[in-house]
Scaffold this motif. Structure first.
Motif, PDB file in Angstrom:
ATOM      1  N   UNK A  29       0.863  -1.184   0.000  1.00  0.00           N
ATOM      2  CA  UNK A  29       0.000   0.000   0.000  1.00  0.00           C
ATOM      3  C   UNK A  29       0.896   1.228   0.000  1.00  0.00           C
ATOM      4  N   UNK A  30       0.506   2.260  -0.735  1.00  0.00           N
ATOM      5  CA  UNK A  30       1.303   3.478  -0.809  1.00  0.00           C
ATOM      6  C   UNK A  30       0.382   4.665  -1.069  1.00  0.00           C
ATOM      7  N   UNK A  31       0.391   5.637  -0.146  1.00  0.00           N
ATOM      8  CA  UNK A  31      -0.420   6.849  -0.297  1.00  0.00           C
ATOM      9  C   UNK A  31       0.477   8.068  -0.098  1.00  0.00           C
ATOM     10  N   UNK A  36       1.991  16.782   1.864  1.00  0.00           N
ATOM     11  CA  UNK A  36       3.326  16.294   2.189  1.00  0.00           C
ATOM     12  C   UNK A  36       3.330  15.052   3.060  1.00  0.00           C
ATOM     13  N   UNK A  37       2.175  14.655   3.550  1.00  0.00           N
ATOM     14  CA  UNK A  37       2.110  13.446   4.364  1.00  0.00           C
ATOM     15  C   UNK A  37       2.079  12.217   3.451  1.00  0.00           C
ATOM     16  N   UNK A  56       4.177  16.467   8.097  1.00  0.00           N
ATOM     17  CA  UNK A  56       4.840  17.702   8.505  1.00  0.00           C
ATOM     18  C   UNK A  56       4.197  18.214   9.776  1.00  0.00           C
ATOM     19  N   UNK A  57       5.023  18.517  10.776  1.00  0.00           N
ATOM     20  CA  UNK A  57       4.515  19.015  12.053  1.00  0.00           C
ATOM     21  C   UNK A  57       5.235  20.298  12.423  1.00  0.00           C
ATOM     22  N   UNK A  67       9.524  17.195   9.197  1.00  0.00           N
ATOM     23  CA  UNK A  67       8.933  15.910   8.870  1.00  0.00           C
ATOM     24  C   UNK A  67       9.045  14.990  10.076  1.00  0.00           C
ATOM     25  N   UNK A  68       7.940  14.435  10.488  1.00  0.00           N
ATOM     26  CA  UNK A  68       7.892  13.483  11.589  1.00  0.00           C
ATOM     27  C   UNK A  68       7.493  12.127  11.010  1.00  0.00           C
TER      28      UNK A  68
END
Length: 101
Positions: A29-31, A36-37, A56-57, A67-68
């Protein structure tokens, strides 16, 4: 010269052995999102698994968000022991936790 031939012979045996270990992708699975998430996950026929998500936080005192990333992966070592690694990677660095399964 004998050493070179021995090395090539060993490499040929290794390549044949690896070709017999056909590892298949069982699940994927790839989203990727506009903000940017992202998140992805996969599992292979040899039992290896990985999943990860990132976003992004805002960071206190920084102009730009960071990026977290959180995720995990599982694998079997050469002795047959299974492990799971859970991790967080953000402005504080990479922080893994390893668990024997």
């Amino acid at each position: 010269m004998k050493h070179v031939i021995a090395i090539f012979a060993a490499l040929a045996v290794l390549c044949v052995a690896q070709a017999q270990d056909d590892v298949q992708l069982v699940q994927f699975n790839n989203d990727n999102n506009v903000d940017g998430s992202y998140q992805f996950a996969y599992e292979q026929s040899d039992g290896q698994k990985r999943e990860e998500k990132g976003e992004l936080k805002p960071v206190d005192g920084a102009e730009e968000p960071a990026l977290s990333v959180t995720g995990s992966y599982e694998y079997t070592d050469p002795t047959g022991q299974r492990y799971r690694v859970d991790y967080v990677a953000d402005e504080k660095g990479y922080r893994p936790t390893v668990t024997k399964l």
